[in-house]
Design an enzyme around this catalytic site. Structure first.
Site, mmCIF file in Angstrom:
data_model
loop_
_atom_site.group_PDB
_atom_site.id
_atom_site.type_symbol
_atom_site.label_atom_id
_atom_site.label_comp_id
_atom_site.label_asym_id
_atom_site.label_seq_id
_atom_site.Cartn_x
_atom_site.Cartn_y
_atom_site.Cartn_z
ATOM 1 C CB SER A 55 -0.890 0.022 1.238
ATOM 2 O OG SER A 55 -1.380 1.334 1.418
ATOM 3 C CG HIS B 128 -3.756 -1.669 -1.622
ATOM 4 N ND1 HIS B 128 -4.843 -2.449 -1.937
ATOM 5 C CD2 HIS B 128 -4.144 -0.879 -0.599
ATOM 6 C CE1 HIS B 128 -5.859 -2.145 -1.129
ATOM 7 N NE2 HIS B 128 -5.461 -1.186 -0.295
ATOM 8 C CG HIS C 193 -9.166 -0.119 -0.449
ATOM 9 N ND1 HIS C 193 -8.545 -0.344 0.774
ATOM 10 C CD2 HIS C 193 -10.492 -0.211 -0.208
ATOM 11 C CE1 HIS C 193 -9.468 -0.553 1.701
ATOM 12 N NE2 HIS C 193 -10.656 -0.472 1.131
ATOM 13 C CG MET D 94 -11.406 2.845 2.130
ATOM 14 S SD MET D 94 -9.825 2.811 2.988
ATOM 15 C CE MET D 94 -8.728 2.999 1.582
ATOM 16 C CG ASP E 88 -6.013 -2.973 3.188
ATOM 17 O OD1 ASP E 88 -4.948 -2.698 3.765
ATOM 18 O OD2 ASP E 88 -6.654 -2.148 2.491
HETATM 19 C C1 DX5 Z 1 -6.280 1.384 5.595
HETATM 20 C C2 DX5 Z 1 -5.808 1.091 4.188
HETATM 21 C C3 DX5 Z 1 -4.656 0.166 4.129
HETATM 22 C C4 DX5 Z 1 -3.412 0.655 4.821
HETATM 23 C C5 DX5 Z 1 -2.693 -0.551 5.321
HETATM 24 O O1 DX5 Z 1 -7.513 1.981 5.559
HETATM 25 O O2 DX5 Z 1 -6.867 0.516 3.434
HETATM 26 O O3 DX5 Z 1 -4.387 -0.233 2.797
HETATM 27 O O4 DX5 Z 1 -2.567 1.389 3.998
HETATM 28 O O5 DX5 Z 1 -1.613 -0.128 6.085
HETATM 29 P P1 DX5 Z 1 -0.901 -1.096 7.126
HETATM 30 O O6 DX5 Z 1 -0.373 -2.275 6.351
HETATM 31 O O7 DX5 Z 1 0.178 -0.230 7.697
HETATM 32 O O8 DX5 Z 1 -1.924 -1.500 8.134
HETATM 33 ZN ZN ZN Z 2 -6.364 -0.404 1.439
#
Ligand code: DX5
Ligand code: ZN
Length: 216
Positions: A7, A32, A65, A67, A176
């Site tokens: 990510s 990602h 992704h 959100m 994730d």
């Molecule tokens: C959180 C994101 C993730 C995040 C994961 O809302 O969707 O993709 O970047 O980060 P880590 O691996 O640090 O939990």
């Molecule tokens: Zn994510």
């Protein structure tokens, strides 16, 4: 074969091109990209122009992704900007709109996907399972990198793995949030085949080694 999707939320945004170009040689499979709107989640990140810019330089597929609230308003823009996989949250709109958005994504030649937050039951995915090429299970509350992995999501992951195998075996199952060497292995044991890793990947002194250990 297990896939890794770093990510870029944890990348160095000043040197984003450098960081993204380094992913493939270190063994990553997807990039990602976390898109947040400050409404669906309490944080704001990046949007359509950044996806378009990444498309120009990334040899790896873009796993985007979303959100964001009512994503149907923007799915066409994200597809045209170069998303290869486009994930919506089932919580972000009414089911009829989610279905229409997924159909639109597929019609544009992009892989449609849905995600569930930790408090959302696996059943919420069922109406969309046959339509999707990937299901994403959140193992933290979406919004921020660097949070702790929620191990209690493993039964949900197993349930979804069973349903995918029975109803749509080509579909990928991604996790994730809080993925590191230990929790990533746990996710793979419980049926995930794609692991997103933000902080664990970008804070690792040797991402290639981190990736190799997870895939072993
Ligand atoms: C959180 C994101 C993730 C995040 C994961 O809302 O969707 O993709 O970047 O980060 P880590 O691996 O640090 O939990
Ligand atoms: Zn994510």
């Amino acid at each position: 074969m297990l896939k890794l999707a770093p990510s870029i939320l944890s990348a160095d945004f000043v040197n984003l091109e450098r960081d993204v170009r380094a992913l493939g040689p270190a063994g990553a499979d997807y990039v990602h990209v976390d898109v947040m709107d400050g409404v669906f989640v309490p944080n704001i990140t990046i949007g359509i122009p950044v996806v378009a810019a990444l498309k120009k330089i990334s040899p790896l597929p873009l796993d985007v992704h979303l959100m964001i609230d009512r994503p149907i308003r923007y799915v066409e823009d994200f597809c045209k900007a170069g998303a290869d996989i486009l994930t919506l949250h089932v919580e972000s709109d009414f089911p009829a709109n989610t279905r229409a958005a997924l159909e639109k994504i597929r019609a544009l030649g992009v892989v449609p996907a849905v995600s569930v937050k930790p408090n959302t039951r696996a059943e919420a995915v069922l109406p969309f399972l046959e339509l999707c090429g990937l299901i994403l299970v959140m193992t933290v509350e979406p919004g921020f990198g660097g949070q702790s992995f929620m191990e209690d999501m493993m039964p949900k992951l197993r349930t979804l793995r069973e349903w995918i195998d029975a109803r749509n075996p080509g579909c990928e199952l991604e996790v994730d949030g809080g993925v590191n060497e230990r929790t990533g292995k746990l996710c793979a044991e419980n049926g995930a085949n794609v692991l997103v890793a933000g902080s664990a990947w970008f804070k690792s002194p040797d991402p290639a080694e981190f990736c190799k250990k997870l895939k072993a």
